[in-house]
Design a protein around this motif. Structure first.
Motif, PDB file in Angstrom:
ATOM      1  N   ASP A 283       0.850  -1.201   0.000  1.00 14.92           N
ATOM      2  CA  ASP A 283       0.000   0.000   0.000  1.00 14.92           C
ATOM      3  C   ASP A 283       0.885   1.251   0.000  1.00 14.92           C
ATOM      4  O   ASP A 283       0.615   2.230  -0.716  1.00 14.92           O
ATOM      5  CB  ASP A 283      -0.928   0.019   1.224  1.00 14.92           C
ATOM      6  CG  ASP A 283      -2.005  -1.061   1.167  1.00 14.92           C
ATOM      7  OD1 ASP A 283      -2.166  -1.694   0.099  1.00 14.92           O
ATOM      8  OD2 ASP A 283      -2.676  -1.281   2.197  1.00 14.92           O
ATOM      9  N   ILE A 284       1.942   1.214   0.800  1.00 18.10           N
ATOM     10  CA  ILE A 284       2.844   2.379   0.872  1.00 18.10           C
ATOM     11  C   ILE A 284       3.565   2.567  -0.468  1.00 18.10           C
ATOM     12  O   ILE A 284       3.720   3.697  -0.959  1.00 18.10           O
ATOM     13  CB  ILE A 284       3.842   2.220   2.048  1.00 18.10           C
ATOM     14  CG1 ILE A 284       3.065   2.164   3.373  1.00 18.10           C
ATOM     15  CG2 ILE A 284       4.855   3.365   2.055  1.00 18.10           C
ATOM     16  CD1 ILE A 284       3.935   1.923   4.604  1.00 18.10           C
TER      17      ILE A 284
ATOM     18  N   LEU B 110      -0.969   2.921  13.480  1.00 17.12           N
ATOM     19  CA  LEU B 110       0.101   3.865  13.858  1.00 17.12           C
ATOM     20  C   LEU B 110       1.402   3.547  13.113  1.00 17.12           C
ATOM     21  O   LEU B 110       2.099   4.462  12.647  1.00 17.12           O
ATOM     22  CB  LEU B 110       0.337   3.814  15.376  1.00 17.12           C
ATOM     23  CG  LEU B 110      -0.830   4.315  16.226  1.00 17.12           C
ATOM     24  CD1 LEU B 110      -0.581   4.037  17.710  1.00 17.12           C
ATOM     25  CD2 LEU B 110      -1.071   5.817  16.008  1.00 17.12           C
ATOM     26  N   LYS B 111       1.710   2.276  12.976  1.00 12.68           N
ATOM     27  CA  LYS B 111       2.937   1.920  12.248  1.00 12.68           C
ATOM     28  C   LYS B 111       2.822   2.334  10.785  1.00 12.68           C
ATOM     29  O   LYS B 111       3.799   2.777  10.179  1.00 12.68           O
ATOM     30  CB  LYS B 111       3.217   0.412  12.370  1.00 12.68           C
ATOM     31  CG  LYS B 111       3.766   0.032  13.749  1.00 12.68           C
ATOM     32  CD  LYS B 111       4.249  -1.412  13.805  1.00 12.68           C
ATOM     33  CE  LYS B 111       3.121  -2.390  13.902  1.00 12.68           C
ATOM     34  NZ  LYS B 111       3.579  -3.785  14.117  1.00 12.68           N
ATOM     35  N   MET B 112       1.614   2.212  10.220  1.00 14.76           N
ATOM     36  CA  MET B 112       1.428   2.654   8.827  1.00 14.76           C
ATOM     37  C   MET B 112       1.719   4.148   8.690  1.00 14.76           C
ATOM     38  O   MET B 112       2.357   4.587   7.727  1.00 14.76           O
ATOM     39  CB  MET B 112       0.004   2.358   8.353  1.00 14.76           C
ATOM     40  CG  MET B 112      -0.209   0.929   7.910  1.00 14.76           C
ATOM     41  SD  MET B 112       0.832   0.451   6.515  1.00 14.76           S
ATOM     42  CE  MET B 112       0.016   1.253   5.148  1.00 14.76           C
ATOM     43  N   ILE B 113       1.246   4.953   9.648  1.00 15.46           N
ATOM     44  CA  ILE B 113       1.527   6.398   9.584  1.00 15.46           C
ATOM     45  C   ILE B 113       3.037   6.623   9.649  1.00 15.46           C
ATOM     46  O   ILE B 113       3.617   7.365   8.844  1.00 15.46           O
ATOM     47  CB  ILE B 113       0.811   7.139  10.741  1.00 15.46           C
ATOM     48  CG1 ILE B 113      -0.698   7.128  10.519  1.00 15.46           C
ATOM     49  CG2 ILE B 113       1.332   8.576  10.874  1.00 15.46           C
ATOM     50  CD1 ILE B 113      -1.502   7.766  11.650  1.00 15.46           C
ATOM     51  N   ALA B 114       3.678   5.973  10.616  1.00 21.34           N
ATOM     52  CA  ALA B 114       5.110   6.234  10.837  1.00 21.34           C
ATOM     53  C   ALA B 114       5.948   5.793   9.635  1.00 21.34           C
ATOM     54  O   ALA B 114       6.831   6.532   9.170  1.00 21.34           O
ATOM     55  CB  ALA B 114       5.567   5.516  12.110  1.00 21.34           C
ATOM     56  N   VAL B 115       5.668   4.599   9.125  1.00 19.43           N
ATOM     57  CA  VAL B 115       6.501   4.090   8.024  1.00 19.43           C
ATOM     58  C   VAL B 115       6.228   4.902   6.749  1.00 19.43           C
ATOM     59  O   VAL B 115       7.143   5.208   5.983  1.00 19.43           O
ATOM     60  CB  VAL B 115       6.259   2.567   7.819  1.00 19.43           C
ATOM     61  CG1 VAL B 115       7.091   2.052   6.661  1.00 19.43           C
ATOM     62  CG2 VAL B 115       6.596   1.803   9.098  1.00 19.43           C
ATOM     63  N   THR B 116       4.970   5.306   6.555  1.00 19.26           N
ATOM     64  CA  THR B 116       4.668   6.148   5.390  1.00 19.26           C
ATOM     65  C   THR B 116       5.407   7.481   5.514  1.00 19.26           C
ATOM     66  O   THR B 116       5.944   7.998   4.530  1.00 19.26           O
ATOM     67  CB  THR B 116       3.147   6.374   5.270  1.00 19.26           C
ATOM     68  OG1 THR B 116       2.500   5.107   5.188  1.00 19.26           O
ATOM     69  CG2 THR B 116       2.797   7.188   4.041  1.00 19.26           C
ATOM     70  N   ARG B 117       5.440   8.045   6.712  1.00 21.76           N
ATOM     71  CA  ARG B 117       6.168   9.318   6.895  1.00 21.76           C
ATOM     72  C   ARG B 117       7.653   9.151   6.580  1.00 21.76           C
ATOM     73  O   ARG B 117       8.259  10.017   5.928  1.00 21.76           O
ATOM     74  CB  ARG B 117       5.965   9.836   8.338  1.00 21.76           C
ATOM     75  CG  ARG B 117       6.776  11.062   8.685  1.00 21.76           C
ATOM     76  CD  ARG B 117       6.468  12.264   7.790  1.00 21.76           C
ATOM     77  NE  ARG B 117       5.130  12.805   8.023  1.00 21.76           N
ATOM     78  CZ  ARG B 117       4.457  13.517   7.106  1.00 21.76           C
ATOM     79  NH1 ARG B 117       4.989  13.756   5.902  1.00 21.76           N
ATOM     80  NH2 ARG B 117       3.255  13.993   7.376  1.00 21.76           N
ATOM     81  N   LEU B 118       8.261   8.021   6.992  1.00 21.37           N
ATOM     82  CA  LEU B 118       9.687   7.808   6.694  1.00 21.37           C
ATOM     83  C   LEU B 118       9.905   7.667   5.185  1.00 21.37           C
ATOM     84  O   LEU B 118      10.895   8.157   4.645  1.00 21.37           O
ATOM     85  CB  LEU B 118      10.199   6.528   7.366  1.00 21.37           C
ATOM     86  CG  LEU B 118      10.240   6.480   8.891  1.00 21.37           C
ATOM     87  CD1 LEU B 118      10.965   5.225   9.354  1.00 21.37           C
ATOM     88  CD2 LEU B 118      10.944   7.705   9.452  1.00 21.37           C
ATOM     89  N   PHE B 119       8.968   7.010   4.519  1.00 18.21           N
ATOM     90  CA  PHE B 119       9.143   6.687   3.104  1.00 18.21           C
ATOM     91  C   PHE B 119       8.783   7.863   2.208  1.00 18.21           C
ATOM     92  O   PHE B 119       9.392   8.065   1.163  1.00 18.21           O
ATOM     93  CB  PHE B 119       8.261   5.470   2.785  1.00 18.21           C
ATOM     94  CG  PHE B 119       8.564   4.826   1.465  1.00 18.21           C
ATOM     95  CD1 PHE B 119       9.808   4.266   1.213  1.00 18.21           C
ATOM     96  CD2 PHE B 119       7.599   4.753   0.470  1.00 18.21           C
ATOM     97  CE1 PHE B 119      10.081   3.657  -0.003  1.00 18.21           C
ATOM     98  CE2 PHE B 119       7.865   4.146  -0.749  1.00 18.21           C
ATOM     99  CZ  PHE B 119       9.111   3.593  -0.986  1.00 18.21           C
ATOM    100  N   LEU B 120       7.765   8.641   2.619  1.00 17.89           N
ATOM    101  CA  LEU B 120       7.272   9.769   1.806  1.00 17.89           C
ATOM    102  C   LEU B 120       7.245  11.019   2.694  1.00 17.89           C
ATOM    103  O   LEU B 120       6.176  11.448   3.149  1.00 17.89           O
ATOM    104  CB  LEU B 120       5.862   9.455   1.275  1.00 17.89           C
ATOM    105  CG  LEU B 120       5.718   8.184   0.436  1.00 17.89           C
ATOM    106  CD1 LEU B 120       4.251   7.885   0.147  1.00 17.89           C
ATOM    107  CD2 LEU B 120       6.497   8.313  -0.866  1.00 17.89           C
TER     108      LEU B 120
END
Ligand code: SAM
Ligand code: SF4
Length: 364
Positions: free
Chosen positions: A217-218, A265-275
């Motif tokens: 998804d990310i 929450l992990k989806m938010i954090a990992v998406t922020r790191l990636f994008l």
């Protein structure tokens, strides 16, 4: 490789995304959230933008198996908000410096609906002297409708892909020819071509969804050049086919809810790191699973909140899932409550600003 190395790595791979989304140790997850907050601060600032959310109608032609306002849920009393009431709420949002609005509803594709939205967008633009930004979130439409609304003044559109995995999408929707993953994806392409800032997102913790699906998804957000992301955990609605199956399988236990919150929450954090430069919303669904859910989302890298500005008498009829927060609150109470929540995180509110996605301008 050590967690710290991955958290500070420049170009994360799919395997890195899977590794980060798989973390379960409390200290490691906290390290992920803290790093994502640093990346947010450096790239989009510690400023939270509001999109006042007006849920103006729960009529829907679709039958998504997870959604509380799906067409076949006959427990729902259907409503349409009077135009004047919507405009009054928009004026309230403008007077309270909300900067931008999101108009959301169930899906309809008839000409009357398309005309209605077009007029509404023009009226809201006029009453705010062009100042209120307008995001639409009214589902799949044809190009002509999207274009008319863009020309009327809407400049952002939110259409969640729900999952980037077409096979999983098929399991979550009736196979009646009206719920097709490819059609939804094409809508995102059309919206971008027209010139909208485009938002999408997923639900995390869906039955049958794997960590690999979430990593994909990310990657989908990146590949689709998405500007803003509104995603959140799946939350059970008791009178839906999916909700009933999840409850029957014992997956809506306290443990099941905790797991879905963590995934959100992990989806938010990992998406922020990636994008790093996209807008990411901390959605109400997080708060349905935890009283501090939206603060946790901001601390994990989100920078947008969607305070509910729906006319109070209709809030209890726009229930996508059980335990929806803020249903009893007036818009004024929501405003004060959210300001306190933002302050508790140490962020400030970007009052009176559109808070557009920096990503949209970086690619111009
Ligand atoms: N009808 C439009 C559409 O589907 O795009 C816009 C409104 S729809 C209610 C907005 C979003 O609500 C959907 O994209 C879906 O992700 C979310 N939603 C629906 N049911 C949900 C549930 N049980 N848990 C969490 N999110 C849900
Ligand atoms: Fe309708 Fe949107 Fe709910 Fe699907 S998710 S049933 S399209 S309101």
């Amino acid at each position: 490789m050590l967690l710290a190395d991955v958290l500070y790595k420049k170009d994360l791979t799919r395997d890195d995304l899977i590794y980060l989304l798989s973390l379960t140790d409390a200290d490691e997850m906290q390290a992920l959230y803290d790093r994502a907050y640093e990346v947010k601060a450096a790239n989009v600032g510690r400023v939270v933008y509001y999109r006042g959310l007006i849920e103006f109608s729960n009529r829907c032609i679709k039958n998504c198996l997870y959604c509380g306002i799906r067409r076949d849920n006959d427990e729902v009393e259907r409503f349409d908000t009077d135009r004047d009431d919507i405009l009054a709420m928009a004026k309230w949002a403008y007077d309270n410096q909300y900067g931008s609005l999101t108009l959301q509803s169930g899906e309809r594709q008839d000409e009357a609906f398309i005309d209605y939205i077009e007029g509404l967008v023009r009226d809201i633009k006029a009453l705010s002297h062009g100042e209120l930004g307008i995001t639409l979130c009214v589902g799949e439409q044809d190009e002509a409708a999207y274009r008319r609304w863009f020309e009327a003044g809407a400049h952002r559109y939110l259409l969640r892909i729900e999952t980037s995995n077409p096979a999983l999408y098929a399991k979550l929707h009736p196979q009646d020819g009206h719920h097709q993953w490819q059609v939804r994806k094409n809508c995102l392409d059309v919206l971008r071509a027209i010139g909208y800032q485009v938002g999408t997102g997923d639900m995390s913790g869906l039955p049958g969804q794997t960590i690999e699906d979430l990593a994909d998804d990310i990657l989908f957000y990146r590949d689709m050049d998405i500007d803003m992301i509104g995603m959140g955990p799946y939350v059970v609605h008791h009178n839906t086919p999916l909700g009933k199956a999840v409850v029957a399988q014992g997956l809506d236990s306290a443990e099941g809810k905790r797991r879905r919150l963590e995934l959100g929450l992990k989806m938010i954090a990992v998406t922020r790191l990636f994008l790093p430069d996209v807008n990411i919303a901390s959605t109400t669904a997080l708060q349905a699973l935890h009283p501090m859910g939206r603060e946790l989302g901001l601390k994990a890298g989100a920078n947008v909140l969607m305070p509910i500005v729906t006319v109070p008498k209709f809030r209890s009829q726009y229930l996508l899932y059980d335990n929806k927060p803020c249903v009893e609150d007036t818009p004024g109470q929501c405003k004060n409550c959210l300001a306190a929540r933002v302050a508790s995180v140490g962020d400030t509110v970007g009052l009176g600003q559109w808070g557009d996605s920096p990503h949209f301008f970086h690619k111009q």
